[in-house]
Structures are given as C-alpha cells and as structure tokens.
Design a protein around this motif. Structure first.
Motif, PDB file in Angstrom:
ATOM      1  N   ALA A 414      31.064  33.291   9.417  1.00 17.81           N
ATOM      2  CA  ALA A 414      32.066  33.946  10.392  1.00 17.81           C
ATOM      3  C   ALA A 414      31.562  35.244  10.872  1.00 17.81           C
ATOM      4  O   ALA A 414      30.742  35.818  10.443  1.00 17.81           O
ATOM      5  CB  ALA A 414      33.208  34.066   9.445  1.00 17.81           C
ATOM      6  N   SER A 416      31.090  39.011  11.510  1.00 22.13           N
ATOM      7  CA  SER A 416      31.214  39.937  10.450  1.00 22.13           C
ATOM      8  C   SER A 416      31.111  41.433  10.962  1.00 22.13           C
ATOM      9  O   SER A 416      31.710  42.265  10.848  1.00 22.13           O
ATOM     10  CB  SER A 416      30.519  39.922   9.328  1.00 22.13           C
ATOM     11  N   ASP A 480      39.569  31.654   6.023  1.00 24.15           N
ATOM     12  CA  ASP A 480      40.626  32.386   6.554  1.00 24.15           C
ATOM     13  C   ASP A 480      41.000  31.747   8.109  1.00 24.15           C
ATOM     14  O   ASP A 480      40.065  31.272   8.658  1.00 24.15           O
ATOM     15  CB  ASP A 480      39.919  33.822   6.906  1.00 24.15           C
ATOM     16  N   LYS A 483      39.623  33.710  11.455  1.00 31.50           N
ATOM     17  CA  LYS A 483      38.063  33.852  11.833  1.00 31.50           C
ATOM     18  C   LYS A 483      36.989  32.991  10.946  1.00 31.50           C
ATOM     19  O   LYS A 483      35.815  32.870  11.140  1.00 31.50           O
ATOM     20  CB  LYS A 483      37.551  35.358  11.775  1.00 31.50           C
ATOM     21  N   THR A 485      36.412  32.968   8.006  1.00 34.33           N
ATOM     22  CA  THR A 485      35.662  33.776   6.654  1.00 34.33           C
ATOM     23  C   THR A 485      36.066  32.923   5.361  1.00 34.33           C
ATOM     24  O   THR A 485      37.073  32.371   5.203  1.00 34.33           O
ATOM     25  CB  THR A 485      36.269  35.194   6.333  1.00 34.33           C
TER      26      THR A 485
END
Length: 564
Positions: A414, A416, A480, A483, A485
């Motif tokens: 994802a 970062s 998530d 995004k 994650t």
C-alpha cells in the motif's frame, strides 16, 4: 411428468419422503427414507423468530435442489418440518431425482437460491412476513409467499420472463434486496407512505458465460429489475433498451446474476442509488433522484461506473458476487504550485475528500478450478456523492468510466511514503491482484470500521492423480478500506479447505459490559489473526483481543452546531 398416470401417486409419495421403492430392504414401502432432504447447495438458511425473546417461535427457511422451499420449527431440542412448497415447474424433476442415476456432476437443480424476507413488526410482534426466493440454475422465476401465519402460508405471486416487461429475465441467481425507493407508489417521495420493493439483477445466461473460454455477449439477464414486493408488478427496469418502464443501460452486453448494492445518499430513508456488477467485469451506477423515472428534468439515469474486464483469457475477469458500498472520507495528500512574485515553489497540501467506496472482486464462479485468469479485488472511489440525473445535460455530464489505469496497485504494498500518497491521490481507488495460481473472489466483501474483509478461493491440484485429495483452500484478507494497508501481520489468513462465503459480522452479548464485533464463517482464519498494529485497541477492541474487528455499534457525531 414423464410417468404413467397410474404411477403419479407413488411418485408424489416419494417426494413426500416415503420409501416407495423399499431402498432399505425392510419390506415396507410406507416408512420414511433416510435421505428425505435434498441438498441446499447455494440456499443459505433464513431464521425468523415469530415469538418473543422470552417465548421464541423460531422458524428456519431453506431451499433445496429436490425443488422444495422448506420451513422448519426449531423447538430447542428438536426440529420438525412445518411445510414445504414445490413450484409446479419443478415437478418433472422428480423422475430423475427418484432414479438417482450417478452422473459425476450436479445435474438436477431446484430451489437453489437463499430466501430473503420482508418482516414488519409492531408492539404485538410480527405483523407481516413475506418470503421471496429465486431458483439459480433451477429456473427463471421468483416466488413470493406470505408467511405471516407461519403454519398457514399463502401463495402471493410468481414472476418470470413471461411477466409484463420482464422478457430480459434469465436464471434467477440474484438475491433480491428489499428496500423503499422514491416513486413507489407512483410519484411518492415520503418514506412513511412508501411501499416496499425488490431490486435484483436480471439473471444469468449460462449458454454464453458457462464455458471456460472468453465470455460471449449475453442475450438475457442484461439489467436490473425493481418490482413491487406485495404484487410482483414491475415498477421500473434498467436494461438494454428504453421504453416507458425501462431506462437504457448504454452498451450493456453482459448478464447481471448478482445481488445489487443500494445506498440512501441523502439520508431520507429512501434508496436513491444502486450499484450492479456484470459478468463482463463492469460496474454500473443507477441514480433515482426523483419520484418519477421519466421526469423531464430529473429522470432516473444509469452509466457504466467502471470497466475492469478484457478480451483476453487472462483479462476476462467476471463479477459473480455483489458489490458493497459505504459512505466515507479520507485525507488526500497532493502537491500544488505556489507562485509568489516570480518564484514558484511546490508545497504539499492535505484535503479531506468525501467518496462512496465500492468494493468487489472477480472470479469465474462456474469454473472455480480455472487457472487461466488474473483475478483481482477492487476498491473504487465514487466521488460523485450526490445522487442526481447524469443525463448529459449541462451540469449533469456523465462521468468518465473508471479503468484499471485509474486505480493504484497495492498488490505488493500500500502507499506509505509522501511520494506514494501523492501518486495515490491522483487515482480513484486501488486494486489487489491475487497471487495464488487460479486464486479468485467468489463472494461479496464486508466493510467494517474502516476496513474491508474479503475472501478468495485457491483451487487445489486438479491432476487426475490428486483431484480427490485436495479440494482447494479459502483465504481471508483484511485491508484498510482507503489505501489497502494490511490489517494483519500476514498478507492473508488460511481458512481451510473450502470455497468461502462472505465474512459475517456478529456482536455477541456481553452482559452489562461493552460488546465487540467479530467475524464468523471464517474457518481456521480466526486462529491466525494477529493485528499489524500490535492490537493496541485503536479499533475499539480490548487490548490484546486479536479476533475482535471493532467496538460495539454506537453513534458517531458527524457535525457540530454552534449558536452565536
């Protein structure tokens, strides 16, 4: 029926469970067979309490491929059948079912769809209960039964492709969504006087989409129907043509066998938006902004929201599961130029962006062992958060269709860093490419507390020497929502040997203490859960509770009002 009239009574007795052929060799043909109940392959049981919490009257409804919709009464220490309903159109299947000749495949289908119910309660308990069910591969009809008096059901209606305005209806795979909409009764916009409707995909077309090769255009199932829940009469449809009761879906050529996602965008308790997914890898958005589908200034409209399929075998991604939608907001990082005098500098800026998250994955459900396609899971940002007519008029231009190029690839990781997040801010969502050989999504996703939980199926070794040993495994993912994650220390969690369903949310009672949310139906995955944040409790769960996915349901303040 395929039998001599003198054999009908024996055939009907067999259907009722009698051992008319003396299968157990006890010289009795009037006793009950051991294998009375047919298989509920896709029909998930539906439980309804017609009593109260202190004096329950629990009934369970389920369909089977013997052609029955059954109701059972659960008395706690015993379960007994209340009644069973078999549509007339399935009676010819009884001869083949009774013969029970092995074919090596599932060859007879009946009432193979999960039932859904409209239940209205009052101070005295249930005032109205209607159950609706399709047939999946068993046929091209929907049936409605009034079960308000659970021991005295009454037939309400049947609809099929011969019903007025419904010639597009294919095999009835789509589980109806029961809701209220503007415009029903005609012109109504008050939720207090609205009548319940069913919304469902127009069905499946097996001749063009069952083969393992690249799918062909469909001749049926291309659309979405809305019917009155009480009578089954057509309210409106979205489909390949336009007429008084149908809004055209421009260019649709693929069937919609899946349930739809509905949204009340303005909070008036009336559904004003529908999302539907088709077997060509497309996502469609339908808007119901007024009480009249053909209103001259504010009509109901539809457009292709996303095009995620392709013309090669690898890219021939198909949706065989329903989308899920949630209203949300995320903080977008972008880079802008700031000019002061003759000097221009770049600066980073943060902005909250509201959007409706649409999540769904691809997979060829009729071929779960297929390994030729590159299937994916998607989170699509719909930033047009107000339901309105997108009819091409000035101010109501049709939005551009999203494609894979509009999405951020989170397969490896994802976003970062700031650079990643700036790139992400230019996209309209993300996609995750499944990594297992033949891995695919065959069920809907669940959005919970800012995370999306979805499952996949990885086929086992189908070589002739091992195909009876390994059936394939299911995987659970927790990402998530915004995004992609990872929520857990593992990329995915093994569920065991199964074709997994949608993760189900439960909130077990906890006495006088706080209640918390958990997932069920996830097999062994619960034992592998280890949160990526260390289980610090930021998700509302007790510290150290790795299986908890969120705090109990509550009320969040979404705006502030200040008197000045």
């Amino acid at each position: 029926m395929g039998v001599n009239s003198t054999e009908l009574n024996k055939l009907f007795d067999w259907a009722k469970g009698k051992d008319v052929d003396d299968d157990d060799n006890d010289n009795s043909t009037s006793d009950i067979r051991d294998d009375v109940l047919g298989d509920p392959l896709h029909s998930k049981p539906l439980a309804i309490n017609f009593g109260s919490s202190s004096s329950p009257d629990l009934r369970i409804l389920v369909g089977t491929n013997h052609g029955f919709l059954h109701m059972f009464k659960d008395s706690g220490d015993s379960v007994a059948e209340s009644w069973a309903f078999m549509p007339y159109e399935l009676l010819p299947n009884l001869v083949e079912l009774r013969a029970n000749v092995p074919t090596g495949v599932h060859s007879v289908y009946g009432m193979d769809s999960p039932p859904v119910a409209y239940v209205k309660t009052g101070s005295g308990g249930i005032e109205k209960a209607w159950v609706f069910t399709g047939m999946r591969r068993g046929g091209k009809s929907y049936y409605a039964i009034d079960i308000t008096s659970p021991d005295s059901p009454s037939y309400m209606w049947k609809i099929d492709s011969d019903s007025a305005g419904m010639s597009e209806l294919g095999q009835t795979w789509s589980e109806p969504v029961i809701t209220l909409i503007p415009g029903w009764p005609i012109g109504n916009t008050d939720p207090e006087t609205a009548s319940p409707v069913l919304i469902f995909g127009a069905g499946y077309s097996p001749s063009s989409k069952d083969p393992a090769a690249v799918g062909l255009p469909d001749a049926q199932g291309r659309g979405v129907f809305i019917v009155d829940a009480k009578t089954g009469v057509l309210v409106h449809a979205f489909g390949p043509t336009s007429d008084t009761k149908m809004t055209q879906m421009p260019g649709i050529s693929d069937s919609i066998p899946n349930s739809v996602a509905v949204l009340d965008a303005n909070g008036d308790r009336l559904t004003d938006r529908i999302y539907a997914t088709d077997t060509g890898g497309n996502v469609w958005r339908m808007d119901l902004p007024s009480g009249s589908p053909k209103d001259s200034t504010n009509p109901w409209t539809v457009f292709k929201f996303a095009d995620l399929g392709g013309g090669t075998l690898a890219s021939d991604r198909r949706f065989f599961s329903e989308p899920a939608v949630a209203q949300t907001v995320f903080t977008n990082l972008s880079e802008v130029d700031v000019t002061i005098g003759e000097t221009t500098t770049k600066t980073k800026t943060y902005q909250n962006v509201a959007y409706d998250a649409v999540v769904v994955g691809t997979g060829h459900r009729p071929h779960p062992t297929d390994t030729s396609r590159s299937d994916m899971f998607y989170m699509l940002q719909d930033r047009h958060v107000i339901s309105r007519s997108f009819n091409g008029a000035p101010g109501n231009e049709v939005p551009e269709t999203l494609t894979l190029a509009n999405l951020y690839n989170v397969t490896s990781a994802a976003p970062s860093s700031d650079a990643d997040n700036i790139s992400f801010g230019l996209k309209r969502g993300w996609y995750y490419g499944f990594g297992g050989v033949g891995e695919k999504s065959l069920a809907g996703a669940s959005i919970i507390e800012g995370r999306v939980f979805f499952t996949s199926y990885v086929p086992g070794d189908t070589a002739s020497s091992t195909q009876c040993l390994v059936s394939g495994v299911g995987r659970l993912y927790g990402f998530d929502l915004h995004k992609g994650t990872r929520s857990y220390t593992h990329e995915y969690l093994e569920m065991g040997e199964r074709v997994p369903d949608t993760p189900q949310l439960v909130i077990p009672p906890n006495g006088n203490g706080d209640s918390y949310m958990y997932l069920i139906g996830i097999g062994a995955a619960g034992d592998e859960m280890k949160k990526a944040d260390g289980g610090g409790g930021g998700d509302g769960c007790p510290p150290g509770d790795e299986k908890c996915v969120g705090g109990g349901l509550g009320v969040n303040r979404i705006y502030y009002h200040i008197n000045e």
